[in-house]
Every structure is written in C-alpha cells, then in structure tokens.
Write an enzyme that holds these catalytic residues in place. Structure first.
Site, PDB file in Angstrom:
ATOM      1  N   GLY A 105       0.839  -1.190   0.000  1.00 16.53           N
ATOM      2  CA  GLY A 105       0.000   0.000   0.000  1.00 16.53           C
ATOM      3  C   GLY A 105       0.872   1.235   0.000  1.00 16.53           C
ATOM      4  O   GLY A 105       2.039   1.193   0.407  1.00 16.53           O
ATOM      5  N   GLN A 146       2.793   9.931   1.356  1.00 16.29           N
ATOM      6  CA  GLN A 146       4.093   9.267   1.392  1.00 16.29           C
ATOM      7  C   GLN A 146       4.973   9.636   0.199  1.00 16.29           C
ATOM      8  O   GLN A 146       6.180   9.418   0.241  1.00 16.29           O
ATOM      9  CB  GLN A 146       3.928   7.755   1.467  1.00 16.29           C
ATOM     10  CG  GLN A 146       3.334   7.288   2.781  1.00 16.29           C
ATOM     11  CD  GLN A 146       3.232   5.787   2.814  1.00 16.29           C
ATOM     12  OE1 GLN A 146       2.242   5.222   2.370  1.00 16.29           O
ATOM     13  NE2 GLN A 146       4.270   5.144   3.339  1.00 16.29           N
ATOM     14  N   CYS A 150       6.289   0.024   7.347  1.00 16.87           N
ATOM     15  CA  CYS A 150       5.839   1.232   6.656  1.00 16.87           C
ATOM     16  C   CYS A 150       6.954   1.742   5.765  1.00 16.87           C
ATOM     17  O   CYS A 150       8.111   1.832   6.201  1.00 16.87           O
ATOM     18  CB  CYS A 150       5.445   2.299   7.671  1.00 16.87           C
ATOM     19  SG  CYS A 150       4.869   3.835   6.921  1.00 16.87           S
ATOM     20  N   LEU A 151       6.620   2.083   4.542  1.00 17.59           N
ATOM     21  CA  LEU A 151       7.616   2.598   3.609  1.00 17.59           C
ATOM     22  C   LEU A 151       8.154   3.961   4.035  1.00 17.59           C
ATOM     23  O   LEU A 151       9.216   4.371   3.580  1.00 17.59           O
ATOM     24  CB  LEU A 151       7.027   2.666   2.192  1.00 17.59           C
ATOM     25  CG  LEU A 151       6.621   1.318   1.599  1.00 17.59           C
ATOM     26  CD1 LEU A 151       5.938   1.508   0.253  1.00 17.59           C
ATOM     27  CD2 LEU A 151       7.820   0.391   1.482  1.00 17.59           C
ATOM     28  N   HIS A 173      -3.930   0.940   7.787  1.00 16.88           N
ATOM     29  CA  HIS A 173      -2.606   1.573   7.737  1.00 16.88           C
ATOM     30  C   HIS A 173      -2.612   2.757   6.765  1.00 16.88           C
ATOM     31  O   HIS A 173      -2.173   3.860   7.109  1.00 16.88           O
ATOM     32  CB  HIS A 173      -1.569   0.524   7.320  1.00 16.88           C
ATOM     33  CG  HIS A 173      -0.183   1.045   7.256  1.00 16.88           C
ATOM     34  ND1 HIS A 173       0.778   0.690   8.175  1.00 16.88           N
ATOM     35  CD2 HIS A 173       0.440   1.884   6.380  1.00 16.88           C
ATOM     36  CE1 HIS A 173       1.924   1.296   7.862  1.00 16.88           C
ATOM     37  NE2 HIS A 173       1.734   2.016   6.774  1.00 16.88           N
ATOM     38  N   GLU A 174      -3.118   2.520   5.554  1.00 12.90           N
ATOM     39  CA  GLU A 174      -3.108   3.588   4.544  1.00 12.90           C
ATOM     40  C   GLU A 174      -4.080   4.701   4.898  1.00 12.90           C
ATOM     41  O   GLU A 174      -3.776   5.881   4.695  1.00 12.90           O
ATOM     42  CB  GLU A 174      -3.409   3.013   3.159  1.00 12.90           C
ATOM     43  CG  GLU A 174      -2.409   1.966   2.681  1.00 12.90           C
ATOM     44  CD  GLU A 174      -0.949   2.374   2.799  1.00 12.90           C
ATOM     45  OE1 GLU A 174      -0.621   3.577   2.657  1.00 12.90           O
ATOM     46  OE2 GLU A 174      -0.110   1.491   3.040  1.00 12.90           O
ATOM     47  N   HIS A 213      -2.544   7.112   7.217  1.00 12.12           N
ATOM     48  CA  HIS A 213      -1.664   8.085   6.550  1.00 12.12           C
ATOM     49  C   HIS A 213      -2.444   9.312   6.095  1.00 12.12           C
ATOM     50  O   HIS A 213      -1.926  10.436   6.162  1.00 12.12           O
ATOM     51  CB  HIS A 213      -0.979   7.461   5.332  1.00 12.12           C
ATOM     52  CG  HIS A 213       0.261   6.700   5.643  1.00 12.12           C
ATOM     53  ND1 HIS A 213       1.368   7.276   6.220  1.00 12.12           N
ATOM     54  CD2 HIS A 213       0.573   5.400   5.446  1.00 12.12           C
ATOM     55  CE1 HIS A 213       2.312   6.369   6.367  1.00 12.12           C
ATOM     56  NE2 HIS A 213       1.855   5.210   5.906  1.00 12.12           N
TER      57      HIS A 213
END
Length: 188
Positions: free
Chosen positions: A46, A51, A99-100, A141-142, A145
């Site tokens: 994702g 991000q 997480c990226l 999670h997304e 963000h």
C-alpha cells in the site's frame, strides 16, 4: 509513469491530514500511476499520496490474499469503518507491520480484524470492499496516513521506545528526508 521518492517520518506532509481530492484530471491519473510504480518498486502492499509528498486523500493497494485472490486498486476520498480493535497485546509474529515511510523496520501493532472501505476510483465510480485480516490491516494503515498518523505513532511500550530510538539513530524525524525505491539502500 515514474517511481517517486518516498517521504520519511518527520516531514509535515506525513503528520498532517490530507485534503480531499476535488480535481479528477490527468494530474491525478499521473499521481496514481506513479504511486503504483513506487509501491511496486519499494516493494509495498500500500502507498498513500502523502508518502510521496502529495497531501491528497488517495491511496493505492496491491495484495494477494491466502486464497490467491489479487486485491489491487486505488481509493480516492475513502471512508473506513472498522470493528473494535481487540484487547490485549500485539503478537510479535502475527501482528507485525512495516511502513515505507519508516523503512527497514517492523513492529507489532494490534489492528481491527475487519474493515469496510468505501471510496471512489479514478472515474469517480463509488465502490465498497469488505476486508478482513491483512487486507483490513492494509486499509487501516493507509487510511491512517491520510489522517496524518503513522503506524509508529500507534505503537505501545516497548515498541514505541524502540521506534523512537531508530528515529534518533537514523536522524529521522525532520522535514525533507526521502528515499528512492530501487536506488537507495533503505528498501523496507
């Protein structure tokens, strides 16, 4: 299409609520295509627009579940309904998340087992996806963000302490830091 740099924890764009999408135009299509390229190159399951430095309520996802069903799409201006998060402590194996924007690290975090995602696609067609397990985790999670919350912000002791230590050690937590998937050695 292009791979974009991924913003690292500490930049204001990651810690502020994103704006709703109002213009469904070629710029949005380019952003979404670039987000898919970036998510795939990272690799991730994702990626939210903040991000990649864009404060819009958009996220992409790509995940194959235990039944080999591929889930891939974009959620624009999403709404998310979740069941209550279970009581107790996160399991060190089952609840591990990464997480990226906090690359290379993974910590356990309890999430709701079920979620319902409602959003629109690039053509402004509404859709709804009931999700459970990892897909529900990805959506939560997304979605976080888009509200300016990183998963490390939700960690409990001792993992919150470990995440803070990583942030200091890597000199994160300040604006302007990014990494480029496929180029930088920070791949998560």
């Amino acid at each position: 299409m292009a791979v974009r740099p991924i913003v690292i924890s500490g930049d204001l764009v990651l810690h502020s609520p994103a704006a709703p999408v109002v213009d469904f135009n070629d710029d949005l299509r380019t952003l979404v295509n670039d987000m898919f390229d970036t998510m795939d190159a990272a690799p991730g399951v994702g990626l939210a627009a903040p991000q990649v430095g864009v404060s819009l309520r958009v996220f992409t996802f790509g995940y194959t579940d235990d039944n080999d069903h591929p889930w891939r799409g974009v959620a624009i201006n999403p709404e998310l309904w979740i069941t209550p998060v279970p009581a107790g402590e996160a399991d060190d194996d089952e609840d591990v998340e990464g997480c990226l924007s906090f690359p290379g690290e993974r910590f356990p975090l309890l999430r709701s087992a079920h979620a319902v995602l409602r959003a629109v696609d690039l053509d402004q067609n509404p859709f709804e996806i009931p999700a459970h397990g990892w897909l529900a985790r990805i959506f939560q999670h997304e979605f976080d963000h888009l509200d300016g919350t990183l998963y490390v912000d939700r960690l409990e002791h001792p993992y919150a302490k470990l995440a803070a230590k990583v942030t200091r050690k890597r000199s994160w937590g300040v604006p302007g830091l990014t990494w480029l998937p496929g180029v930088d050695a920070l791949d998560a």
